[in-house]
Write an enzyme that holds these catalytic residues in place. Structure first.
Site, PDB file in Angstrom:
ATOM      1  N   CYS A 156      89.950  15.845  -3.558  1.00 28.10           N
ATOM      2  CA  CYS A 156      88.828  15.190  -4.237  1.00 28.10           C
ATOM      3  C   CYS A 156      88.411  13.891  -3.576  1.00 28.10           C
ATOM      4  O   CYS A 156      87.335  13.358  -3.868  1.00 28.10           O
ATOM      5  CB  CYS A 156      89.177  14.907  -5.694  1.00 28.10           C
ATOM      6  SG  CYS A 156      89.234  16.395  -6.671  1.00 28.10           S
TER       7      CYS A 156
HETATM    8  N1  CO8 Z   1      90.557  26.520 -24.782  1.00 26.05           N
HETATM    9  C1  CO8 Z   1      91.245  26.202 -25.909  1.00 26.05           C
HETATM   10  N2  CO8 Z   1      92.429  25.554 -25.892  1.00 26.05           N
HETATM   11  C2  CO8 Z   1      92.937  25.239 -24.710  1.00 26.05           C
HETATM   12  C3  CO8 Z   1      92.299  25.531 -23.500  1.00 26.05           C
HETATM   13  C4  CO8 Z   1      91.053  26.207 -23.555  1.00 26.05           C
HETATM   14  N3  CO8 Z   1      90.368  26.526 -22.466  1.00 26.05           N
HETATM   15  N4  CO8 Z   1      93.046  25.083 -22.473  1.00 26.05           N
HETATM   16  C5  CO8 Z   1      94.131  24.516 -23.011  1.00 26.05           C
HETATM   17  N5  CO8 Z   1      94.083  24.618 -24.373  1.00 26.05           N
HETATM   18  C6  CO8 Z   1      95.082  24.140 -25.347  1.00 26.05           C
HETATM   19  C7  CO8 Z   1      96.454  24.028 -24.735  1.00 26.05           C
HETATM   20  O1  CO8 Z   1      97.123  25.265 -24.782  1.00 26.05           O
HETATM   21  C8  CO8 Z   1      97.088  22.992 -25.629  1.00 26.05           C
HETATM   22  O2  CO8 Z   1      97.513  23.611 -26.811  1.00 26.05           O
HETATM   23  P1  CO8 Z   1      98.871  23.107 -27.532  1.00 26.05           P
HETATM   24  O3  CO8 Z   1      98.612  21.673 -27.907  1.00 26.05           O
HETATM   25  O4  CO8 Z   1      98.988  24.033 -28.709  1.00 26.05           O
HETATM   26  O5  CO8 Z   1      99.957  23.244 -26.511  1.00 26.05           O
HETATM   27  C9  CO8 Z   1      95.941  22.070 -25.990  1.00 26.05           C
HETATM   28  O6  CO8 Z   1      94.754  22.827 -25.782  1.00 26.05           O
HETATM   29  C10 CO8 Z   1      95.893  20.812 -25.160  1.00 26.05           C
HETATM   30  O7  CO8 Z   1      96.045  21.171 -23.753  1.00 26.05           O
HETATM   31  P2  CO8 Z   1      96.188  20.108 -22.629  1.00 26.05           P
HETATM   32  O8  CO8 Z   1      97.239  19.119 -22.991  1.00 26.05           O
HETATM   33  O9  CO8 Z   1      96.318  20.798 -21.304  1.00 26.05           O
HETATM   34  O10 CO8 Z   1      94.720  19.450 -22.710  1.00 26.05           O
HETATM   35  P3  CO8 Z   1      94.240  18.048 -22.231  1.00 26.05           P
HETATM   36  O11 CO8 Z   1      93.724  17.331 -23.397  1.00 26.05           O
HETATM   37  O12 CO8 Z   1      95.225  17.351 -21.348  1.00 26.05           O
HETATM   38  O13 CO8 Z   1      92.985  18.455 -21.302  1.00 26.05           O
HETATM   39  C11 CO8 Z   1      92.420  18.638 -18.970  1.00 26.05           C
HETATM   40  C12 CO8 Z   1      93.168  19.245 -20.152  1.00 26.05           C
HETATM   41  C13 CO8 Z   1      90.923  18.708 -19.284  1.00 26.05           C
HETATM   42  C14 CO8 Z   1      92.725  19.447 -17.740  1.00 26.05           C
HETATM   43  C15 CO8 Z   1      92.816  17.174 -18.789  1.00 26.05           C
HETATM   44  O14 CO8 Z   1      94.208  17.043 -18.793  1.00 26.05           O
HETATM   45  C16 CO8 Z   1      92.297  16.583 -17.481  1.00 26.05           C
HETATM   46  O15 CO8 Z   1      91.134  16.677 -17.122  1.00 26.05           O
HETATM   47  N6  CO8 Z   1      93.135  15.865 -16.750  1.00 26.05           N
HETATM   48  C17 CO8 Z   1      92.746  15.212 -15.517  1.00 26.05           C
HETATM   49  C18 CO8 Z   1      92.876  16.187 -14.433  1.00 26.05           C
HETATM   50  C19 CO8 Z   1      92.156  15.790 -13.179  1.00 26.05           C
HETATM   51  O16 CO8 Z   1      91.408  14.862 -13.062  1.00 26.05           O
HETATM   52  N7  CO8 Z   1      92.395  16.558 -12.173  1.00 26.05           N
HETATM   53  C20 CO8 Z   1      91.762  16.386 -10.943  1.00 26.05           C
HETATM   54  C21 CO8 Z   1      92.112  17.561 -10.197  1.00 26.05           C
HETATM   55  S1  CO8 Z   1      90.972  18.071  -9.070  1.00 26.05           S
HETATM   56  C22 CO8 Z   1      91.380  17.539  -7.494  1.00 26.05           C
HETATM   57  O17 CO8 Z   1      92.016  16.589  -7.258  1.00 26.05           O
HETATM   58  C23 CO8 Z   1      90.933  18.326  -6.334  1.00 26.05           C
HETATM   59  C24 CO8 Z   1      91.191  19.721  -6.448  1.00 26.05           C
HETATM   60  C25 CO8 Z   1      90.524  20.434  -5.353  1.00 26.05           C
HETATM   61  C26 CO8 Z   1      89.528  21.463  -5.775  1.00 26.05           C
HETATM   62  C27 CO8 Z   1      90.103  22.811  -5.962  1.00 26.05           C
HETATM   63  C28 CO8 Z   1      89.058  23.840  -6.307  1.00 26.05           C
HETATM   64  C29 CO8 Z   1      89.524  24.936  -7.217  1.00 26.05           C
END
Ligand code: CO8
Length: 375
Positions: A156
């Site tokens: 990124c």
């Molecule tokens: N629908 C419904 N519920 C869901 C879903 C969904 N789609 N997904 C997860 N849940 C549930 C989980 O199962 C969990 O349930 P439970 O509490 O019962 O266990 C609950 O929702 C909460 O899950 P999370 O804790 O995972 O949710 P978050 O609130 O942490 O949100 C995010 C998830 C949105 C991913 C968040 O953590 C985030 O954005 N974090 C930052 C990540 C970030 O910035 N990453 C950057 C990476 S990209 C990068 O650097 C380059 C990559 C290169 C590109 C590659 C191309 C493919």
């Protein structure tokens, strides 16, 4: 050597867009079919049931409402769950070259530059569609640029790292002007069957012209006051696709080579790295939060951006101070902060200061402090 400027930016946006509603409907159809096909194994506890995805979760957790992709039908087909991209012959432009050329032409036009004015092309992005020849060399040829070109990848942060490379190259007298291009095809490497991440990414390509003061042909540009980069190793965001996959024993299922992350850990660990990077960079340039007119932040998560902006500015940011594009584009990896800059820079007054900031896998983070210049 004089000052260095970003004199033009360009953006290619695919024509296909997928709303959360469409994405979740296709995922849930895939999940229902998977669960029905594996009902006995799920019942026996040998296979995990795939839970349904939800639009409400996606918007609340990430701020993403829609994303652009190179191919919509393949992604939304529950039997396929990945883009469908026709294979191209060696005599045709590669996909990344094609999108790079479109973004680069806009950046060149805005900078008032011709191919003959550019000495180097850097293609900086998270995923390259082949090992070699470098996509950048193909782009160089397609644009008719003399000089040199190369690819680089810092996930990124590729675009901000590319900006530093361009500025340093020009400062050393090794080029008069450099194109930094980020053709991000995130849909090619996203596991659309993974509920935790299927909504995160989109495709786009950005381009920037970086040049020295005495070649500027526009009446307005952004002077680069400084660049600062930071990396710190982490396994929390991984892409294990690579040329050694085919040699591994035991073989690795393809889905294990796709994007995966520990989103919560990333959020918690990256925010302080980015705050410290921006604030120390500003301080070393003799600037403080009050001097900042705008933050063009990496576009991964709205909650993360609001927290970073709040810690940098000292108050909750307005959309004017930290514009959001991830609601429409999702996370386009290194293109994100540049799309925010491209779409939200024309209203700044001469002398206004802003920060282009990336963060992501590696971990990697880049800060580029710029000041609006008018002739
Ligand atoms: N629908 C419904 N519920 C869901 C879903 C969904 N789609 N997904 C997860 N849940 C549930 C989980 O199962 C969990 O349930 P439970 O509490 O019962 O266990 C609950 O929702 C909460 O899950 P999370 O804790 O995972 O949710 P978050 O609130 O942490 O949100 C995010 C998830 C949105 C991913 C968040 O953590 C985030 O954005 N974090 C930052 C990540 C970030 O910035 N990453 C950057 C990476 S990209 C990068 O650097 C380059 C990559 C290169 C590109 C590659 C191309 C493919």
């Amino acid at each position: 050597m004089g000052r260095i400027y970003i004199s033009g930016s360009g953006l290619f946006t695919p024509s296909d867009a997928i709303s959360n509603e469409e994405l979740v409907a296709s995922f849930n159809e895939y999940a229902a079919k998977f669960n029905a096909a594996h009902a006995a194994d799920i019942e026996a506890g040998q296979v995990a049931e795939v839970p349904a995805s939800s639009e409400a979760f996606i918007v609340k957790a990430s701020g993403i409402k829609s994303r652009y992709v190179l191919n919509k039908d393949g992604v939304l087909d529950p039997e396929r769950m990945r883009p469908r991209l026709p294979r191209r012959s060696e005599n045709e432009a590669s996909i990344q070259c094609e999108m790079s050329v479109l973004a680069a032409r806009e950046a060149l036009e805005r900078a008032g530059k011709q191919a003959a004015d550019i000495d180097a092309v850097v293609v900086a992005c998270s995923n390259l569609q082949r090992g070699y020849p470098a996509v950048a060399v193909e782009v160089q040829q397609a644009l008719g640029i003399d000089g040199f070109a190369f690819d680089m990848n810092v996930a990124c942060s590729s675009a901000t790292f590319g900006l530093q490379v361009a500025a340093d190259t020009i400062s050393r007298g090794n080029a008069r002007a450099v194109l930094v291009i980020s053709p991000e095809i995130c849909s090619g490497h996203l596991n659309f069957c993974d509920r935790d991440s299927h909504f995160i990414f989109g495709d786009a390509c950005t381009a920037m012209v970086v040049e020295q003061e005495d070649t500027l042909s526009t009446d307005s540009a952004y002077e680069i006051l400084g660049t600062r980069l930071k990396t710190q190793f982490s396994n929390n965001i991984r892409n294990d696709f690579g040329f050694l996959n085919r040699a591994e024993e035991p073989p690795r299922p393809q889905k294990e080579t796709l994007f995966r992350q520990q989103g919560r850990k990333v959020f918690k660990e990256v925010v302080p790295i980015v705050n410290e990077l921006i604030l120390s960079h500003l301080a070393d340039l003799g600037l403080g939060a009050d001097d900042i007119r705008r933050l063009w932040l990496h576009q991964a998560n709205i909650n993360m951006n609001q927290l970073i902006a709040k810690r940098v500015l000292g108050h909750a940011p307005s959309d004017d101070e930290a514009p959001t594009i991830l609601d429409r584009y999702a996370n386009t990896s290194s293109a994100g902060s540049i799309i925010a800059f491209h779409q939200h820079h024309e209203d700044l007054a001469a002398g206004d200061v802003g920060v282009i900031c990336s963060f992501g896998a590696g971990y990697s983070a880049g800060s580029v402090v710029v000041r609006r210049w008018r002739r």
